[in-house]
Write an enzyme that holds these catalytic residues in place. Structure first.
Site, PDB file in Angstrom:
ATOM      1  N   GLU A  62      -4.201  11.370 -29.386  1.00  0.00           N
ATOM      2  CA  GLU A  62      -5.503  11.611 -29.844  1.00  0.00           C
ATOM      3  C   GLU A  62      -5.917  13.200 -29.775  1.00  0.00           C
ATOM      4  O   GLU A  62      -6.637  13.682 -30.314  1.00  0.00           O
ATOM      5  CB  GLU A  62      -6.540  10.890 -29.495  1.00  0.00           C
TER       6      GLU A  62
ATOM      7  N   CYS B 274      -7.473   5.844 -24.915  1.00  0.00           N
ATOM      8  CA  CYS B 274      -7.748   5.740 -23.514  1.00  0.00           C
ATOM      9  C   CYS B 274      -9.365   6.409 -23.214  1.00  0.00           C
ATOM     10  O   CYS B 274      -9.695   6.981 -24.213  1.00  0.00           O
ATOM     11  CB  CYS B 274      -6.669   6.355 -22.776  1.00  0.00           C
TER      12      CYS B 274
ATOM     13  N   CYS C 127      -9.737  10.069 -23.924  1.00  0.00           N
ATOM     14  CA  CYS C 127      -9.422  10.428 -25.176  1.00  0.00           C
ATOM     15  C   CYS C 127     -10.684  10.126 -25.817  1.00  0.00           C
ATOM     16  O   CYS C 127     -11.581  10.732 -26.655  1.00  0.00           O
ATOM     17  CB  CYS C 127      -8.414   9.727 -26.071  1.00  0.00           C
TER      18      CYS C 127
HETATM   19 ZN    ZN Z   1      -5.496   9.134 -24.336  1.00  0.00          ZN
END
Ligand code: ZN
Length: 135
Positions: A64, A93, A96
């Site tokens: 990402e 996550c 990100c």
């Molecule tokens: Zn991430």
């Protein structure tokens, strides 16, 4: 008003396919967990990313952010949606989510599995409530 080509199911499918293609290039000798991302700007351009790992683990970067930073480096600042493809349709996550939030919490996040099947479409503000930002 004519429907924008990037809107709706067709646009989402296109973005997922770009993310799937990027996922094939993931460099993941340690986790073997491939991730692909495709980010669409308001200009209509698509920037892709794949996760890149490193023998020194923290040095690696998520798909990402590879896509986001590539887009920002190209001069983009406004985004409509991002497709993220993993084996199981996992969500980005926390790091990100924070990186993406810098450019707008209204971003549409499309989560798809490795077959391209969309499991969920959600806006970033739902993925990152009470986000830290300049406001
Ligand atoms: Zn991430």
């Amino acid at each position: 008003m004519p429907k924008k080509p990037e809107a709706g199911a067709e646009g989402r499918k296109e973005l997922v396919e770009k993310a799937r293609a990027a996922r094939a290039n993931a460099y993941v000798p340690y986790s073997r967990y491939r991730v692909g991302a495709a980010l669409r700007s308001t200009e209509g351009l698509i920037y892709t990313g794949a996760n890149v790992e490193n023998a020194s683990y923290p040095v690696g970067l998520c798909a990402e952010r590879v896509a986001l930073f590539s887009a920002v480096a190209a001069g983009e600042r406004k985004f409509l949606s991002i497709a993220v493809v993993t084996a199981d349709g996992a969500a980005p996550c926390g790091a990100c989510r924070q990186a993406l939030a810098e450019f707008g919490l209204g971003l549409e996040v499309i989560l798809a599995d490795e077959k391209g099947s969309i499991g969920r479409v959600i806006t970033l503000d739902k993925l990152l409530p009470m986000a830290f930002g300049e406001k």
